[in-house]
Design a protein around this motif. Structure first.
Motif, PDB file in Angstrom:
ATOM      1  N   UNK A   1       0.821  -1.217   0.000  1.00 25.23           N
ATOM      2  CA  UNK A   1       0.000   0.000   0.000  1.00 25.23           C
ATOM      3  C   UNK A   1       0.855   1.268   0.000  1.00 25.23           C
ATOM      4  N   UNK A   2       2.159   1.095   0.226  1.00 25.85           N
ATOM      5  CA  UNK A   2       3.108   2.218   0.249  1.00 25.85           C
ATOM      6  C   UNK A   2       2.728   3.283   1.274  1.00 25.85           C
ATOM      7  N   UNK A   3       2.189   2.827   2.396  1.00 20.61           N
ATOM      8  CA  UNK A   3       1.899   3.763   3.477  1.00 20.61           C
ATOM      9  C   UNK A   3       3.143   4.001   4.334  1.00 20.61           C
ATOM     10  N   UNK A   4       4.166   3.180   4.148  1.00 19.56           N
ATOM     11  CA  UNK A   4       5.411   3.265   4.914  1.00 19.56           C
ATOM     12  C   UNK A   4       5.191   3.357   6.421  1.00 19.56           C
ATOM     13  N   UNK A   5       4.623   2.301   7.006  1.00 25.03           N
ATOM     14  CA  UNK A   5       4.465   2.308   8.468  1.00 25.03           C
ATOM     15  C   UNK A   5       5.830   2.368   9.143  1.00 25.03           C
ATOM     16  N   UNK A   6       5.896   3.026  10.291  1.00 29.20           N
ATOM     17  CA  UNK A   6       7.160   3.040  11.027  1.00 29.20           C
ATOM     18  C   UNK A   6       7.107   1.990  12.136  1.00 29.20           C
ATOM     19  N   UNK A   7       6.626   0.808  11.769  1.00 32.14           N
ATOM     20  CA  UNK A   7       6.441  -0.297  12.707  1.00 32.14           C
ATOM     21  C   UNK A   7       6.825  -1.568  11.962  1.00 32.14           C
TER      22      UNK A   7
END
Ligand code: SF4
Ligand code: SF4
Lengths: 322, 201
Positions: free
Chosen positions: A311-317
């Motif tokens: 989804x290319x949301x780039x979670x920082x998790x």
């Protein structure tokens, strides 16, 4: 509270309008009266002008007309947190320490979750509830732990409502919460700009500007957000009085809330409550911009993956494996 | 005809090359994180909560950086061991308490199950002893654990195993192995979760 306390009386509005004869202040007062009228209809908590003479009413009046947090100067922020502290004292006899600490330069928070280590004890969940003043009545939880079958990596296939002795042999455990996406779809969905990403990467909500439309909740692909359908209920002696304007202050009914990486702690160098509570060390937290931090070691040396990476949301998790 | 095919091919090739350059130019968030190499001094962050537990500086550095670890000796109920383990014969009036009958040893599998002197020093009871015969202080027990659990030790030194105490910033203070694991039966016991979850709305 009687009904005429909740609504501005007509006479008050007339008094307000007649109070000054210059055109400019007439229009100003008119708009305030209109806002007060409509606000009283929707929230039922705006005091009339006469009542504004008491300190509490004056503070509530000022609170209602304060700016969006992001447009406030530091002085205005200080004034706002001061008002919230005073109001808590007047209304509920609570001694709060409300903060408005800004982001720390050179810091971008990141989170690691070791799926080999997590045993499903849910100590993180209880610590989060206490730390963040979550509603005890409907059992709001920012963190969910899923019991997973081996080989499956999507929490929707797991059991999020287990209650038996853990860890169960041949199962593994996976935690979810707001992932503080670098490219967060929730913030783009908000019509009032009440939710945004801070420079240290924490996605926050200005509870006073949130209108409760829940667009952000629909936009989040990770079930990261929680909505207050009712007034949160917390036993008074369990209220965490160390609060942050954008963090764990008690949200009113009809507002959106979520994990803030414990902004009230992390901006003072502390670990989030979940990390501190985890008995197995499955949770790693730190500064992504610091090449010597624990989280950077995990990213460099462990097998890591993020949820719904496509989804290319780039979670920082990041989830990782020992 | 041949010329036209060649031209088309050339065009296609150049488009491909250009395309790959454009892809490389768009840096992803992960690249940005991986490439940030500017040192960050954790100690510049003002701390709200100081670590109050007793700590010692570790003897094994991580990348030449020494850090702190929670001290152990004060946490051990009957330390110093030498107050009982003397040359004199023990008068076992509180027999049960003095014989360590509370210790359940479940460390190491099957034929490799451990016994007391695998870790405890044979003569000097106030110390541990590793397989090379080195005396090891209880506060630095990670040196002993690390001889078998070397992968965990490597991760622990850098922060992928174990955890920091209280703060992500400030001087690095981490839990000792035995702060979390009972060295006599190091596996976490099964138990009920601390709470339960209701369905999401
Ligand atoms: S996980 Fe959901 S709520 Fe959190 S930043 Fe991403 S999209 Fe927003
Ligand atoms: S619920 Fe609140 S934060 Fe979410 S989109 Fe609506 S106004 Fe914005």
């Amino acid at each position: 509270m009687s009904s005429d306390k909740k609504h501005p009386k007509e006479s008050d509005i007339i008094k307000l309008l007649e109070g000054d004869s210059s055109r400019r202040s007439f229009i100003k007062n008119l708009s305030i009266a209109a806002a007060a009228g409509s606000a009283a209809l929707t929230t039922g908590c705006i005091p009339s002008l006469a009542e504004a003479s008491t300190e509490e009413m004056k503070l509530r009046w000022q609170e209602f007309f304060k700016k969006h947090y992001r447009l406030m100067t530091q002085e205005e922020k200080d004034a706002a947190v001061g008002r919230l502290e005073r109001l808590a004292k007047l209304e509920n006899n609570l001694d709060l320490q409300m903060g408005s600490e800004p982001p720390i330069d050179g810091v971008l928070y990141g989170y690691g979750f070791n799926i080999t280590r997590c045993t499903g004890f849910m100590e993180c969940v209880t610590a989060c509830i206490k730390e963040n003043n979550l509603d005890r009545k409907v059992h709001t939880q920012y963190i969910r732990i899923f019991e997973m079958e081996p080989g499956k990596l999507d929490p929707s296939t797991g059991d999020g409502q287990y209650y038996h002795e853990v860890p169960v042999d041949n199962k593994f455990y996976m935690g979810t919460q707001c992932f503080h996406c670098e490219n967060a779809p929730c913030t783009k969905a908000c019509p009032t700009k009440a939710t945004w990403k801070e420079p240290d990467g924490i996605v926050v909500v200005d509870y006073d500007w949130c209108i409760g439309c829940r667009y952000c909740q629909a936009a989040c692909p990770y079930y990261g957000r929680r909505f207050n359908w009712g007034k949160p209920e917390i036993p008074k002696d369990e209220i965490n009085t160390k609060q942050h304007y954008l963090g764990n202050r008690i949200r009113p009914m009809g507002k959106m809330e979520k994990c803030t990486f414990c902004i009230q702690r992390t901006r003072k160098g502390r670990l989030p409550a979940c990390v501190e509570a985890c008995p197995t060390g499955a949770r790693v937290f730190g500064n992504l911009l610091d090449p010597d931090s624990e989280i950077r070691y995990v990213l460099k040396h462990k097998k890591v993956f993020r949820m719904k990476e496509e989804l290319e949301t780039d979670p920082k998790f990041w989830y990782f494996i020992d | 005809m041949n010329r036209r095919v060649g031209l088309c091919f050339l065009l296609l090739l150049s488009a491909c090359i250009y395309g790959s350059f454009a892809m490389a130019a768009r840096k992803s968030f992960m690249d940005e994180v991986r490439e940030s190499e500017a040192p960050f001094d954790n100690r510049t962050v003002p701390l709200e909560k100081q670590v109050i537990e007793e700590t010692v500086v570790t003897m094994s550095p991580n990348n030449d950086e020494f850090f702190r670890v929670l001290a152990r000796k004060k946490q051990i109920g009957r330390y110093k061991c030498s107050s009982c383990h003397t040359d004199k014969p023990v008068k076992a009036r509180q027999g049960l308490e003095l014989t360590h009958s509370d210790v359940v040893l479940q460390h190491g599998l099957g034929g490799r199950a451990l016994v007391c002197i695998d870790c405890h020093h044979r003569e000097e009871r106030d110390y541990l002893e590793d397989k090379k015969g080195r005396k090891i202080d209880f506060d630095h027990s990670y040196q002993l654990c690390g001889q078998c659990h070397f992968r965990q030790k490597r991760d622990w030194l850098a922060g992928a195993h174990g955890k920091r105490v209280a703060n992500w910033a400030g001087e690095r203070v981490v839990y000792n192995c035995a702060t979390c694991h009972n060295p006599h039966s190091p596996r976490f016991e099964k138990r009920f979760p601390a709470t339960y979850s209701v369905p999401l709305d």
